[in-house]
Design a protein around this motif. Sequence first.
Motif, PDB file in Angstrom:
ATOM      1  N   THR A   1       0.792  -1.471   0.089  1.00  0.00           N
ATOM      2  CA  THR A   1       0.000  -0.126   0.227  1.00  0.00           C
ATOM      3  C   THR A   1       0.507   1.763   0.033  1.00  0.00           C
ATOM      4  O   THR A   1       1.494   1.233   0.221  1.00  0.00           O
ATOM      5  N   ALA A   2       0.410   2.225  -0.707  1.00  0.00           N
ATOM      6  CA  ALA A   2       1.489   3.374  -0.895  1.00  0.00           C
ATOM      7  C   ALA A   2       0.293   4.264   0.115  1.00  0.00           C
ATOM      8  O   ALA A   2      -0.034   4.878   0.311  1.00  0.00           O
ATOM      9  N   TYR A   3       1.132   4.573   1.148  1.00  0.00           N
ATOM     10  CA  TYR A   3       0.200   4.525   2.467  1.00  0.00           C
ATOM     11  C   TYR A   3       0.503   6.516   2.166  1.00  0.00           C
ATOM     12  O   TYR A   3       1.896   7.224   2.019  1.00  0.00           O
ATOM     13  N   ASP A   4      -0.344   7.418   2.609  1.00  0.00           N
ATOM     14  CA  ASP A   4      -0.410   8.335   1.956  1.00  0.00           C
ATOM     15  C   ASP A   4      -0.020   8.406   3.971  1.00  0.00           C
ATOM     16  O   ASP A   4      -0.159   8.307   5.034  1.00  0.00           O
ATOM     17  N   ASN A   5      -0.473  10.351   4.365  1.00  0.00           N
ATOM     18  CA  ASN A   5      -0.327  11.121   5.651  1.00  0.00           C
ATOM     19  C   ASN A   5      -1.409  10.721   6.670  1.00  0.00           C
ATOM     20  O   ASN A   5      -0.911  10.370   7.711  1.00  0.00           O
ATOM     21  N   ARG A   6      -2.443  10.043   6.013  1.00  0.00           N
ATOM     22  CA  ARG A   6      -3.626   9.740   7.332  1.00  0.00           C
ATOM     23  C   ARG A   6      -2.987   8.402   7.832  1.00  0.00           C
ATOM     24  O   ARG A   6      -3.222   8.187   8.536  1.00  0.00           O
ATOM     25  N   ASP A   7      -2.444   7.313   7.198  1.00  0.00           N
ATOM     26  CA  ASP A   7      -2.367   5.995   7.101  1.00  0.00           C
ATOM     27  C   ASP A   7      -1.063   6.274   7.875  1.00  0.00           C
ATOM     28  O   ASP A   7      -0.790   5.020   9.431  1.00  0.00           O
ATOM     29  N   ARG A   8      -0.423   6.847   7.939  1.00  0.00           N
ATOM     30  CA  ARG A   8       0.578   7.178   8.695  1.00  0.00           C
ATOM     31  C   ARG A   8       0.193   7.791   9.684  1.00  0.00           C
ATOM     32  O   ARG A   8       0.951   7.700  11.644  1.00  0.00           O
ATOM     33  N   GLN A   9      -0.050   8.844  10.562  1.00  0.00           N
ATOM     34  CA  GLN A   9      -1.160   9.288  11.617  1.00  0.00           C
ATOM     35  C   GLN A   9      -1.755   8.058  12.287  1.00  0.00           C
ATOM     36  O   GLN A   9      -1.556   7.458  13.616  1.00  0.00           O
ATOM     37  N   ILE A  10      -2.359   6.959  11.442  1.00  0.00           N
ATOM     38  CA  ILE A  10      -2.800   5.618  12.104  1.00  0.00           C
ATOM     39  C   ILE A  10      -2.330   4.480  12.733  1.00  0.00           C
ATOM     40  O   ILE A  10      -2.383   4.345  13.521  1.00  0.00           O
ATOM     41  N   PHE A  11      -1.291   4.730  11.813  1.00  0.00           N
ATOM     42  CA  PHE A  11       0.259   3.746  12.421  1.00  0.00           C
ATOM     43  C   PHE A  11       0.778   4.450  13.507  1.00  0.00           C
ATOM     44  O   PHE A  11       0.486   3.556  14.666  1.00  0.00           O
ATOM     45  N   ALA A  12       1.260   5.621  14.123  1.00  0.00           N
ATOM     46  CA  ALA A  12       1.432   6.204  14.925  1.00  0.00           C
ATOM     47  C   ALA A  12       0.869   5.898  16.247  1.00  0.00           C
ATOM     48  O   ALA A  12       1.664   5.638  17.192  1.00  0.00           O
ATOM     49  N   SER A  13      -0.179   6.603  16.403  1.00  0.00           N
ATOM     50  CA  SER A  13      -0.996   5.993  17.453  1.00  0.00           C
ATOM     51  C   SER A  13      -1.273   4.931  17.682  1.00  0.00           C
ATOM     52  O   SER A  13      -1.662   3.886  18.948  1.00  0.00           O
ATOM     53  N   GLY A  14      -1.527   4.246  16.688  1.00  0.00           N
ATOM     54  CA  GLY A  14      -1.011   2.816  16.787  1.00  0.00           C
ATOM     55  C   GLY A  14      -0.264   1.587  18.190  1.00  0.00           C
ATOM     56  O   GLY A  14      -0.058   1.104  18.511  1.00  0.00           O
ATOM     57  N   PHE A  15       0.418   2.826  16.650  1.00  0.00           N
ATOM     58  CA  PHE A  15       2.292   2.334  17.432  1.00  0.00           C
ATOM     59  C   PHE A  15       2.983   1.910  18.952  1.00  0.00           C
ATOM     60  O   PHE A  15       2.690   1.662  19.851  1.00  0.00           O
ATOM     61  N   GLU A  16       1.466   3.609  18.875  1.00  0.00           N
ATOM     62  CA  GLU A  16       2.341   3.827  20.529  1.00  0.00           C
ATOM     63  C   GLU A  16       1.416   2.873  21.832  1.00  0.00           C
ATOM     64  O   GLU A  16       1.881   2.007  22.677  1.00  0.00           O
ATOM     65  N   ARG A  17       0.689   2.647  21.261  1.00  0.00           N
ATOM     66  CA  ARG A  17      -0.518   1.350  21.432  1.00  0.00           C
ATOM     67  C   ARG A  17       0.401  -0.087  21.630  1.00  0.00           C
ATOM     68  O   ARG A  17      -0.328  -1.354  23.612  1.00  0.00           O
ATOM     69  N   ILE A  18       0.506  -0.819  20.834  1.00  0.00           N
ATOM     70  CA  ILE A  18       1.021  -1.905  21.356  1.00  0.00           C
ATOM     71  C   ILE A  18       2.125  -1.688  21.679  1.00  0.00           C
ATOM     72  O   ILE A  18       2.852  -2.930  22.445  1.00  0.00           O
ATOM     73  N   VAL A  19       3.592  -0.727  21.797  1.00  0.00           N
ATOM     74  CA  VAL A  19       4.320  -0.343  22.815  1.00  0.00           C
ATOM     75  C   VAL A  19       4.558  -0.553  24.511  1.00  0.00           C
ATOM     76  O   VAL A  19       4.775  -1.864  24.774  1.00  0.00           O
ATOM     77  N   GLU A  20       3.131   0.325  24.117  1.00  0.00           N
ATOM     78  CA  GLU A  20       2.906   0.380  26.154  1.00  0.00           C
ATOM     79  C   GLU A  20       2.308  -1.449  26.025  1.00  0.00           C
ATOM     80  O   GLU A  20       1.843  -1.852  27.461  1.00  0.00           O
TER      81      GLU A  20
ATOM     82  N   SER B   1      -8.092 -14.130  20.182  1.00  0.00           N
ATOM     83  CA  SER B   1      -8.908 -13.176  19.337  1.00  0.00           C
ATOM     84  C   SER B   1      -8.847 -12.661  18.571  1.00  0.00           C
ATOM     85  O   SER B   1      -7.608 -12.744  17.933  1.00  0.00           O
ATOM     86  N   VAL B   2      -9.621 -12.257  17.867  1.00  0.00           N
ATOM     87  CA  VAL B   2      -9.601 -11.448  16.125  1.00  0.00           C
ATOM     88  C   VAL B   2     -10.278  -9.740  16.755  1.00  0.00           C
ATOM     89  O   VAL B   2     -11.507  -9.860  16.549  1.00  0.00           O
ATOM     90  N   SER B   3      -9.350  -9.219  16.455  1.00  0.00           N
ATOM     91  CA  SER B   3     -10.136  -7.551  16.127  1.00  0.00           C
ATOM     92  C   SER B   3      -9.178  -6.648  15.249  1.00  0.00           C
ATOM     93  O   SER B   3      -8.211  -7.060  14.463  1.00  0.00           O
ATOM     94  N   ILE B   4     -10.422  -6.344  13.958  1.00  0.00           N
ATOM     95  CA  ILE B   4     -10.304  -5.853  12.654  1.00  0.00           C
ATOM     96  C   ILE B   4     -10.647  -4.322  12.966  1.00  0.00           C
ATOM     97  O   ILE B   4     -11.889  -4.529  12.815  1.00  0.00           O
ATOM     98  N   ARG B   5      -9.767  -3.524  12.698  1.00  0.00           N
ATOM     99  CA  ARG B   5     -10.191  -1.979  13.034  1.00  0.00           C
ATOM    100  C   ARG B   5      -9.271  -0.510  12.307  1.00  0.00           C
ATOM    101  O   ARG B   5      -8.571  -1.610  11.277  1.00  0.00           O
ATOM    102  N   ASN B   6     -10.067   0.169  11.477  1.00  0.00           N
ATOM    103  CA  ASN B   6      -9.427   0.735  11.198  1.00  0.00           C
ATOM    104  C   ASN B   6      -8.107   1.670  11.776  1.00  0.00           C
ATOM    105  O   ASN B   6      -6.670   1.520  11.994  1.00  0.00           O
ATOM    106  N   ARG B   7      -8.452   1.378  13.408  1.00  0.00           N
ATOM    107  CA  ARG B   7      -7.380   2.337  14.559  1.00  0.00           C
ATOM    108  C   ARG B   7      -6.869   2.148  15.911  1.00  0.00           C
ATOM    109  O   ARG B   7      -8.583   1.021  16.053  1.00  0.00           O
ATOM    110  N   LEU B   8      -6.237   1.557  16.115  1.00  0.00           N
ATOM    111  CA  LEU B   8      -6.133   0.787  17.065  1.00  0.00           C
ATOM    112  C   LEU B   8      -6.182   1.997  18.780  1.00  0.00           C
ATOM    113  O   LEU B   8      -7.183   1.130  19.933  1.00  0.00           O
ATOM    114  N   ASN B   9      -6.591   3.162  18.763  1.00  0.00           N
ATOM    115  CA  ASN B   9      -7.192   3.771  19.806  1.00  0.00           C
ATOM    116  C   ASN B   9      -7.845   4.243  20.025  1.00  0.00           C
ATOM    117  O   ASN B   9      -9.975   3.925  18.817  1.00  0.00           O
TER     118      ASN B   9
END
Length: 251
Positions: free
Chosen positions: A35-54, A243-251
């Motif tokens: 996928t060619a990520y745009d700024n929205r994708d990057r923002q979605i991942f950045a916020s989700g990444f924090e949740r992953i690390v936590e 468990s399986v969770s499929i979302r647009n965002r993690l937060n």
Amino acid sequence: MLLISLHASTAHSASPQDYCGYGERMVLILIDRTTAYDNRDRQIFASGFERIVESLQLGDKVLVQTIADDYAKSETVFQQCLPGCPDGGISGWLLGQCRSLQARADLTDFKRTLAGSIRKLLRNRQDYEHSDIVRTVARTTGALRSLPFGKDKKRKLGLVVLFSDLIENSALLPWPAIVSDNQKATFARLEDQDIVPAVDGADVVAFGFGRGHNRSRSPLQPWTERRLRRFWTKYLQSGGAKSVSIRNRLN
């Protein structure tokens, strides 16, 4: 004699600590490169990444791999165990079983290296005509299950994270076969070819879901989203996911 003792002490303090021995869990993070990520994708991942690390636990072995147009092209871009010290009380401090100051520095380095590895993937655009997500998930988790960990032989895959739109367009399932074909027949074909995820007992979280592959990355049509979500939920459950969770965002 004193000089030798001090030298030995200094060498000991500089030696790396083995954090893998503190954990029993493997955490697999799969990043979709098709996928060619745009700024929205990057923002979605950045916020989700924090949740992953936590959510990571002391000693977790974190493995980051890519999803490409063919499962055989999947690459490992990060593999380390989460640093930290268990609560060993005063005796642990006195015996120097785990050096907390060093562990905190190593944790900072762990987070920096992990973030840097993933940031490169999100920034470097790739042009893929196909996306082989299903086989990548199956083959990667299958390899982890059969991997001889040595002293880590009790380590189990506890968490699988997919950052992907989950739009499969492979030789096996060319788009939109994953949503338009008879899913019962599709699952029978996958099982017959042993393309089943080895996620027994693992929590599986997918995010970045809900947008198409067109240039504008427009939202999926409701029926497409519903069938795509249904396929992936059933596919991951077929491998024994806890468990399986499929979302647009993690937060």
